[in-house]
Every structure is written in structure tokens, then in C-alpha cells.
Design a protein around this motif. Structure first.
Motif, PDB file in Angstrom:
ATOM      1  N   LEU A 202       0.893  -1.267   0.215  1.00 46.28           N
ATOM      2  CA  LEU A 202       0.089   0.022  -0.058  1.00 46.28           C
ATOM      3  C   LEU A 202       0.882   1.425  -0.021  1.00 46.28           C
ATOM      4  CD1 LEU A 202      -2.752  -1.048   2.683  1.00 46.28           C
ATOM      5  CD2 LEU A 202      -3.021  -1.199   0.389  1.00 46.28           C
ATOM      6  N   ASP A 203       2.006   0.988   0.492  1.00 46.06           N
ATOM      7  CA  ASP A 203       2.935   2.433   0.696  1.00 46.06           C
ATOM      8  C   ASP A 203       3.374   2.718  -0.697  1.00 46.06           C
ATOM      9  OD1 ASP A 203       4.573   4.300   2.019  1.00 46.06           O
ATOM     10  OD2 ASP A 203       6.318   3.001   1.659  1.00 46.06           O
ATOM     11  N   ASN A 204       3.244   1.904  -1.817  1.00 45.90           N
ATOM     12  CA  ASN A 204       3.560   2.334  -3.149  1.00 45.90           C
ATOM     13  C   ASN A 204       2.815   3.344  -3.733  1.00 45.90           C
ATOM     14  OD1 ASN A 204       6.202   0.629  -2.721  1.00 45.90           O
ATOM     15  ND2 ASN A 204       4.731  -1.122  -3.473  1.00 45.90           N
ATOM     16  N   ASP A 205       1.561   3.186  -3.200  1.00 48.53           N
ATOM     17  CA  ASP A 205       0.419   4.082  -3.805  1.00 48.53           C
ATOM     18  C   ASP A 205      -0.485   4.806  -2.753  1.00 48.53           C
ATOM     19  OD1 ASP A 205      -1.277   5.368  -5.483  1.00 48.53           O
ATOM     20  OD2 ASP A 205      -2.548   3.277  -5.615  1.00 48.53           O
ATOM     21  N   PRO A 206       0.569   5.838  -2.276  1.00 45.87           N
ATOM     22  CA  PRO A 206      -0.334   6.685  -1.163  1.00 45.87           C
ATOM     23  C   PRO A 206      -1.518   7.305  -1.648  1.00 45.87           C
ATOM     24  CG  PRO A 206       1.790   7.713  -1.670  1.00 45.87           C
ATOM     25  CD  PRO A 206       1.787   6.577  -2.508  1.00 45.87           C
ATOM     26  N   GLY A 207      -1.657   7.610  -3.062  1.00 47.65           N
ATOM     27  CA  GLY A 207      -2.397   8.686  -3.544  1.00 47.65           C
ATOM     28  C   GLY A 207      -3.958   7.982  -3.122  1.00 47.65           C
ATOM     29  N   GLN A 208      -4.116   6.470  -3.344  1.00 45.63           N
ATOM     30  CA  GLN A 208      -5.570   5.993  -3.019  1.00 45.63           C
ATOM     31  C   GLN A 208      -5.920   6.215  -1.628  1.00 45.63           C
ATOM     32  OE1 GLN A 208      -4.992   1.691  -2.262  1.00 45.63           O
ATOM     33  NE2 GLN A 208      -2.693   1.896  -2.318  1.00 45.63           N
ATOM     34  N   ASP A 213       0.037  14.157  -4.314  1.00 47.23           N
ATOM     35  CA  ASP A 213       1.079  13.428  -5.043  1.00 47.23           C
ATOM     36  C   ASP A 213       2.681  13.926  -4.623  1.00 47.23           C
ATOM     37  OD1 ASP A 213      -1.036  12.533  -6.518  1.00 47.23           O
ATOM     38  OD2 ASP A 213      -1.079  13.989  -8.027  1.00 47.23           O
ATOM     39  N   THR A 216       5.714  10.759  -2.061  1.00 42.84           N
ATOM     40  CA  THR A 216       6.251   9.542  -2.546  1.00 42.84           C
ATOM     41  C   THR A 216       5.874   8.157  -1.827  1.00 42.84           C
ATOM     42  OG1 THR A 216       8.421   9.698  -1.805  1.00 42.84           O
ATOM     43  CG2 THR A 216       8.048  10.796  -3.974  1.00 42.84           C
ATOM     44  N   SER A 217       5.522   8.366  -0.591  1.00 47.23           N
ATOM     45  CA  SER A 217       4.930   7.137   0.287  1.00 47.23           C
ATOM     46  C   SER A 217       4.178   7.742   1.214  1.00 47.23           C
ATOM     47  CB  SER A 217       6.382   6.674   0.906  1.00 47.23           C
ATOM     48  OG  SER A 217       6.882   7.628   2.077  1.00 47.23           O
ATOM     49  N   LYS A 236      -5.910  -2.015   4.058  1.00 44.05           N
ATOM     50  CA  LYS A 236      -6.313  -0.684   3.506  1.00 44.05           C
ATOM     51  C   LYS A 236      -7.324  -0.120   4.566  1.00 44.05           C
ATOM     52  CE  LYS A 236      -8.040   1.330  -0.752  1.00 44.05           C
ATOM     53  NZ  LYS A 236      -8.470   1.163  -1.761  1.00 44.05           N
TER      54      LYS A 236
END
Length: 404
Positions: A202-208, A213, A216-217, A236
Motif C-alpha cells: 500500500l505504501d507504493n500508492d499513497p494517492g489511493q 502527489d 512519494t510514500s 487498507k
């Protein structure tokens, strides 16, 4: 023969009770001739004083005997009572006394082990009673692993209902300030039983999670504090709850816009490593002075050891000159001007407030001169700052092993 004549033959006298009494037991003439002498009764004559003394002695004997009996009963009860369970409280009544107690149930715990834990914490009166209630009334339901909020002095049945009730199990996790994301993921995995790899993914996509933006994490948004996640919560769900708390802090501090959010969260994360809460606003003011005056004495460099250490993947106060000169470390604020490339931890509410509303001051330097008390000293010039650094070095020399 009449009854009266018979009594007269035995020597009875209706006019004298004493003579009548003796006459009653006197032999008849025929019995005397046969050698029967009858019952001899002697009457004891006591004075009133003798009678009182005799009564007092009898009363004293009765009281003494009663005392001895009571003492013997108490001693016997104190010895045999506990062995026979005479004085044990078998169960409390009701839903508790209002004092909350957290009980953690681990995978594989038996009803007996849970009962013993409940008894030790004062939730129930007797673990054996609790086991009996579970066997009789649980209706094939089982206690799921998790952390439960109960109360002291609950009946065994009430405690059982709280433990097997729908949605009652919680996963307890405590996230401390100054904790980095990897440490937080480890704590979450341990507390919830969810794989640490799920959190890292989940850390790879903090935008969700609604994170701007520029980040980066998830670093900076995994809000510290105590959590009780639902037992069926997903990775999640867990992360979203933590991120939402940080977003709420930002909103309460009046922080809006992606750039401003990045600035405040990053500065706030540095504050938690560079000072104590009482100095957050002062340190935040000094940081802003450095950023806003790139032509000043500090030339726009924050020069924070904590940021360099984060980029090195270490937790240390000792940063070498070589490490300070390494500009490839995106968190090296000695070699790179301005803020580091991101937060170095997830800040709490007070740090976010301080970063959003820094103190207006003339300082450019700060150093914590006592790591035990957190005493921080500020300076306007490098020369003043160097004196404070000397004080810190002196403290370190007197407290071996503290400044590592």
C-alpha cells in the motif's frame, strides 16, 4: 379406696407443701414392714448471698464456655474456610462497575486461560465459574483473537457476552511518535495479524488514500497514537484510518493545498526529532528563518542531523563530515538546501500545529544540550550556537553512551 385416703395413708398433708412432697415419696406401712425405706431427699438451705454467688459462678462458666466455642469456631473457619471455598466470591452481578479493562486474546488461547486472565484483571470473580458459563451458554461460539474492552466486576455471563458478541473483538496497536513507516508497518502486522507485505504494498500508492502527489510514500501520514481496529479490518482499512487522522489534524490547523500540506507535514516530522513539544514552535520558527533567507548565514540549509540519519536508514546523533557532504542523500539537509525530499516520520497533532503556526523569532540555530531533559538552546549567530554545541558535547562526555 379413694385417692385422698391413699395419699393420707402415705403421710401426705394437703396443708404443707414440703410435708406433702416428702409424704409423696414415703413408703406405706406395708412397704415399711417389707424393708422399703423410700426416697431420701435432703433440702439445701442457702442464704441470699450464697445464692447470688452461685448464680454468678454459673454465669461466668457459661460465658467462658461461649467465648471458647466462638474462638474455636473462628479459628476452624479461618483454616478450613479457604480450603473449602466458603468465603470465595463465585461470581459478580451485572455488567461491571464502570472501570474499563483491556483484555487481549491471542490465537490458541483456551477458555480457561482467558478466564484466568479475566480473574487476574478483576473482570470476573472466578475463572472456573467463567469456564462453566462458557460451556453451558456459549452456544458453540468461540472467543476470537483480539483486544476487548470490558469492565471490572462483571458477571461471568456478561463477560462471556462481551467476548463472543458480534464485532466485539478489536486489534490493539500503539504507534509512538518518532516512529518511521517501516517500524509502523511492523507494529501493525504484529497487532493485527495482517502480513507486513500487505502494508508495504500500500505504501507504493499513497494517492489511493487521498495523500497529495508530492508525497512519494505514506511517511508522514501514519498518525501516531493508540488504535483498536476491528478484527476483520483489512490492511487498507487500517491505513485509511491512520491517514484520515493526519488529514483531520491538518484541517484543524488550517492547512490547505498540496504544497502547503507537504511543507507542514515535513517540517512537523523534523520537529519531533529536533526538539521537545515545548520547543516545537521555536524550532519551527528557526527552520522558517533558514528557508526564507537563503542569503543569510545558514545560506538556506536546514542542517538537520535527523534528516541525514533518516536518509541513511539509521537512528543516530552522530553524523560524520563525509555523510554531511553526500548530496546524493535526498534527506541530507547539509548538502541540499530547503526541505528534505519528504517527511522523516509521522508527526502528532502538536507538531503539526507548531509547523503550521511557527513562532516569530530571530533564531537560526538550535541544539538540544541535555538529552534527558530535552533542554534546547537557541542562537542567532554561529558563534553563539557553537557555545551551545560545546555545552552539548560536555554533556555527552559526562553521559557515556547517551549521544550515539
Amino acid at each position: 379406696m379413694s385417692e385422698d385416703s391413699s395419699r393420707q395413708r402415705r403421710g401426705e398433708s394437703s396443708g404443707d407443701d414440703n410435708e406433702s412432697f416428702h409424704g409423696l415419696f414415703s413408703p406405706t406401712e406395708a412397704e415399711r414392714r417389707a424393708g422399703v425405706r423410700g426416697l431420701r431427699i435432703e433440702q439445701e438451705h442457702l442464704t441470699p448471698e450464697q445464692a447470688r454467688r452461685r448464680y454468678a459462678r454459673r454465669r461466668q462458666v457459661l460465658v467462658s464456655a461461649t467465648i471458647v466455642f466462638v474462638i474455636a469456631f473462628v479459628v476452624s473457619a479461618s483454616i478450613l474456610g479457604p480450603r473449602m471455598g466458603l468465603f470465595e466470591v463465585k461470581d459478580y452481578h451485572g455488567d461491571g462497575n464502570g472501570k474499563n479493562v483491556s483484555i487481549r486474546v491471542s490465537q490458541g488461547d483456551s477458555n480457561a486461560s482467558v478466564g484466568q486472565r479475566l480473574e487476574q484483571k478483576g473482570v470476573i470473580a472466578n475463572s472456573e465459574k467463567f469456564v462453566d458459563v462458557m460451556e453451558d451458554k456459549a452456544s458453540n461460539k468461540f472467543i476470537q483473537p483480539g483486544t476487548f474492552e470490558l469492565q471490572e466486576h462483571m458477571s461471568s455471563e456478561s463477560a462471556m457476552n462481551s467476548l463472543i458478541g458480534s464485532g466485539s473483538a478489536k486489534h490493539y496497536v500503539a504507534i509512538s511518535q518518532n516512529q518511521r513507516k517501516d517500524e509502523t508497518f511492523d507494529a501493525l502486522a504484529k497487532g493485527t495479524g495482517i502480513s507486513v507485505d500487505e502494508f508495504k504494498a500500500l505504501d507504493n500508492d499513497p494517492g489511493q488514500f487521498g495523500v497529495p502527489d508530492k508525497f512519494t510514500s505514506l511517511e508522514g501520514f501514519l498518525h501516531p497514537g493508540e488504535y483498536r481496529f476491528d478484527a476483520d479490518a483489512s490492511a487498507k482499512d487500517v491505513v485509511q484510518e491512520m491517514v484520515d487522522k493526519t488529514k483531520k489534524d491538518l484541517k484543524n490547523a488550517g492547512v490547505k493545498g498540496d504544497d502547503r500540506i507537504f511543507h507542514v507535514v515535513t517540517v512537523a516530522s523534523i520537529l519531533e526529532f529536533e526538539g521537545t513539544p515545548k520547543d516545537y514552535k521555536g524550532v519551527a520558527g528557526a527552520i522558517e528563518n533558514r528557508i526564507d533567507n537563503p542569503d543569510g548565514e545558514t545560506q538556506g540549509f536546514l542542517q538537520s542531523d535527523a534528516t541525514v540519519a533518516y536518509g541513511l536508514g539509521k537512528k543516530t546523533y552522530q553524523i560524520s563530515d563525509e555523510q554531511k557532504q553526500d548530496a546524493s542523500n535526498g534527506y541530507n539537509t547539509f548538502a541540499n538546501k530547503g526541505l528534505p525530499q519528504g517527511p522523516i516520520g509521522s508527526p502528532a497533532s502538536n507538531a503539526i500545529k507548531a509547523a503550521a503556526h511557527p513562532e516569530k523569532n530571530d533564531y537560526y540555530y538550535w541544539v538540544t544540550v541535555n538529552l534527558d531533559t530535552g533542554e534546547t538552546k537557541f542562537a542567532k549567530t554561529y558563534d553563539e550556537h557553537q557555545k551551545n554545541v560545546d555545552e552539548y558535547d560536555q554533556w555527552c562526555s559526562e553521559h557515556e553512551g547517551k549521544c550515539v
